[in-house]
Design an enzyme around this catalytic site. Structure first.
Site, short mmCIF file in Angstrom:
data_model
loop_
_atom_site.label_atom_id
_atom_site.label_comp_id
_atom_site.label_asym_id
_atom_site.label_seq_id
_atom_site.Cartn_x
_atom_site.Cartn_y
_atom_site.Cartn_z
N GLY A 266 4.97 20.13 -26.98
CA GLY A 266 3.91 19.92 -27.98
C GLY A 266 2.88 21.03 -27.92
O GLY A 266 1.69 20.81 -28.17
N ASP B 157 13.27 19.01 -30.07
CA ASP B 157 12.79 17.63 -30.14
C ASP B 157 12.98 17.04 -28.75
O ASP B 157 14.12 16.87 -28.28
CB ASP B 157 13.62 16.86 -31.18
CG ASP B 157 13.24 15.40 -31.28
OD1 ASP B 157 12.50 14.90 -30.40
OD2 ASP B 157 13.69 14.74 -32.24
N VAL B 158 11.88 16.72 -28.08
CA VAL B 158 11.97 16.27 -26.68
C VAL B 158 12.71 14.93 -26.53
O VAL B 158 13.10 14.58 -25.42
CB VAL B 158 10.58 16.16 -26.00
CG1 VAL B 158 9.91 17.52 -25.90
CG2 VAL B 158 9.69 15.13 -26.68
N TYR C 269 1.88 2.65 -28.31
CA TYR C 269 1.33 3.84 -27.63
C TYR C 269 0.75 3.48 -26.26
O TYR C 269 0.95 4.18 -25.28
CB TYR C 269 0.25 4.43 -28.55
CG TYR C 269 -0.40 5.72 -28.10
CD1 TYR C 269 0.25 6.93 -28.26
CD2 TYR C 269 -1.68 5.72 -27.56
CE1 TYR C 269 -0.37 8.13 -27.88
CE2 TYR C 269 -2.31 6.90 -27.19
CZ TYR C 269 -1.65 8.10 -27.36
OH TYR C 269 -2.26 9.28 -26.98
N ALA D 228 3.55 2.93 -23.84
CA ALA D 228 4.17 4.21 -23.45
C ALA D 228 3.28 4.97 -22.48
O ALA D 228 3.74 5.53 -21.47
CB ALA D 228 4.45 5.06 -24.70
N LYS D 229 1.97 4.99 -22.76
CA LYS D 229 1.05 5.77 -21.91
C LYS D 229 0.86 5.10 -20.54
O LYS D 229 0.66 5.79 -19.53
CB LYS D 229 -0.29 5.96 -22.62
CG LYS D 229 -0.21 6.90 -23.84
CD LYS D 229 0.45 8.21 -23.50
CE LYS D 229 0.14 9.32 -24.48
NZ LYS D 229 0.90 10.56 -24.18
P1 NAP Z 1 -1.34 16.64 -31.66
O1 NAP Z 1 -2.45 17.53 -32.09
O2 NAP Z 1 -0.81 15.62 -32.61
O3 NAP Z 1 -0.14 17.56 -31.13
C1 NAP Z 1 1.06 16.98 -30.67
C2 NAP Z 1 2.15 18.02 -30.76
O4 NAP Z 1 3.37 17.40 -30.27
C3 NAP Z 1 2.41 18.49 -32.19
O5 NAP Z 1 2.53 19.89 -32.25
C4 NAP Z 1 3.73 17.80 -32.53
O6 NAP Z 1 4.56 18.51 -33.44
C5 NAP Z 1 4.42 17.77 -31.16
N1 NAP Z 1 5.52 16.82 -31.15
C6 NAP Z 1 5.56 15.59 -31.70
N2 NAP Z 1 6.77 15.03 -31.51
C7 NAP Z 1 7.52 15.93 -30.83
C8 NAP Z 1 8.85 15.93 -30.35
N3 NAP Z 1 9.67 14.90 -30.54
N4 NAP Z 1 9.30 17.04 -29.69
C9 NAP Z 1 8.49 18.10 -29.50
N5 NAP Z 1 7.20 18.15 -29.93
C10 NAP Z 1 6.72 17.08 -30.59
O7 NAP Z 1 -1.72 15.82 -30.34
P2 NAP Z 1 -2.86 16.05 -29.21
O8 NAP Z 1 -4.05 15.29 -29.62
O9 NAP Z 1 -2.95 17.49 -28.85
O10 NAP Z 1 -2.20 15.22 -28.01
C11 NAP Z 1 -1.40 15.81 -26.99
C12 NAP Z 1 -1.04 14.73 -25.99
O11 NAP Z 1 -2.23 14.13 -25.46
C13 NAP Z 1 -0.23 13.58 -26.58
O12 NAP Z 1 0.71 13.12 -25.64
C14 NAP Z 1 -1.28 12.52 -26.83
O13 NAP Z 1 -0.72 11.24 -26.87
C15 NAP Z 1 -2.19 12.74 -25.66
N6 NAP Z 1 -3.57 12.24 -25.87
C16 NAP Z 1 -4.35 12.74 -26.86
C17 NAP Z 1 -5.66 12.25 -27.01
C18 NAP Z 1 -6.59 12.75 -28.08
O14 NAP Z 1 -7.72 12.20 -28.18
N7 NAP Z 1 -6.25 13.74 -28.87
C19 NAP Z 1 -6.12 11.23 -26.15
C20 NAP Z 1 -5.29 10.75 -25.17
C21 NAP Z 1 -4.01 11.27 -25.02
P3 NAP Z 1 4.52 18.18 -35.03
O15 NAP Z 1 3.23 18.72 -35.49
O16 NAP Z 1 5.69 18.92 -35.59
O17 NAP Z 1 4.62 16.69 -35.16
#
Ligand code: NAP
Length: 253
Positions: free
Chosen positions: A13, A63-64, A154, A157-158
């Site tokens: 990601g 795709d992971v 979610y 999963a987390k």
């Molecule tokens: P984000 O901006 O939505 O980025 C997630 C990235 O993962 C995107 O580039 C997406 O690609 C990619 N992705 C999705 N499905 C995938 C797959 N099957 N294989 C490979 N790549 C894939 O998310 P983020 O906010 O940076 O979050 C990153 C991590 O932190 C996630 O695990 C999220 O659950 C966790 N998190 C985030 C927050 C928050 O407040 N932002 C809080 C707690 C935890 P596409 O664009 O092509 O879909």
């Protein structure tokens, strides 16, 4: 491997958000970084940012949640950058809904990307870590692991990733591999922007409202999480394993 050799990290990601900031940060730490995301071309900006600063990076489309794509992607990283001994399982998606409205596919998609994806990536990378007698795995959990309305998939999963992390730490410790989990609170990314849109709020107002509930009175930035991941993936963190670090601007209830 000699300690002067460049370690290779995979950040899933990595095209945007927390993953992109982490890839850049790990490159600043001297790692060669495979920036892995669903669409290889989407990784271009992150890779260019790293290489423009003199670092080494490779864009990898994968795709992971797909076993064959994961095996091929990890083999490609090993071939083109070197054996991956640092893995950040960061790829994630949301399919929020209240339980009574949640579809089977909302449930399966979230489990497949977060939990199965972390499992497949870690299984594919662990042989390189065991061979090297060194490894660092960081799994992205979330404050939602403690429960969050509209996120039964979610949050499960987390929370599952925290158990996954602790088991990895127990199984792989004797090979010099540590596993830890970083659990972010509210971080400004496209993920939280999409949540604001879903609840019909302006993103700036959404952030301001969230900040009032956070002890340090601000929302988080992707770099806040990248800093924690840099610590866990560092050589100096070899005695820290099986931990969950909440990075949320304060303690969570
Ligand atoms: P984000 O901006 O939505 O980025 C997630 C990235 O993962 C995107 O580039 C997406 O690609 C990619 N992705 C999705 N499905 C995938 C797959 N099957 N294989 C490979 N790549 C894939 O998310 P983020 O906010 O940076 O979050 C990153 C991590 O932190 C996630 O695990 C999220 O659950 C966790 N998190 C985030 C927050 C928050 O407040 N932002 C809080 C707690 C935890 P596409 O664009 O092509 O879909």
């Amino acid at each position: 491997m000699s300690t002067t050799e460049q370690r290779v990290a995979i950040v899933t990601g990595g095209a945007r958000g927390i993953g992109a900031a982490t890839a850049v940060r790990l490159a600043e730490e001297g790692r060669a970084v495979a920036v892995l995301d669903l669409d290889e071309s989407a990784c271009k900006d992150t890779v260019e940012k790293i290489t423009a600063a003199g670092g080494k990076a490779l864009a990898v489309g994968c795709d992971v949640s797909d076993p064959e794509q994961v095996e091929a992607a990890v083999a490609r990283v090993a071939e083109e950058l070197g054996a991956p001994t640092i893995l950040v399982n960061n790829a994630g998606v949301l399919r929020d809904n209240l339980l009574f409205k949640m579809s089977d596919s909302d449930w399966d998609t979230v489990m497949n990307v977060h939990l199965k994806g972390a499992f497949l990536m870690t299984r594919a990378c662990q042989k390189h870590m065991v061979d090297a007698q060194f490894g660092r795995v960081v799994n992205l959990s979330s404050s939602s692991a403690l429960g969050n309305r509209g996120q039964v998939n979610y949050s499960a999963a987390k929370a599952g990733l925290q158990g996954f992390t602790k088991t990895l730490a127990k199984e792989l410790g004797k090979f010099g591999v540590t596993a830890n989990s970083v659990a972010p609170g509210f971080i400004v990314t496209e993920m939280t922007a999409s949540t604001a849109a879903r609840v019909g709020m302006d993103f700036e107002e959404f952030q301001a409202a969230a900040a009032t509930q956070i002890p340090v009175q601000r929302v988080g930035r992707p770099e806040d999480i990248a800093n924690a991941i840099a610590f866990f993936t560092g050589d100096a963190a070899g005695f820290v394993s099986g931990q969950v670090m909440y990075v949320a601007g304060g303690p969570l209830n």
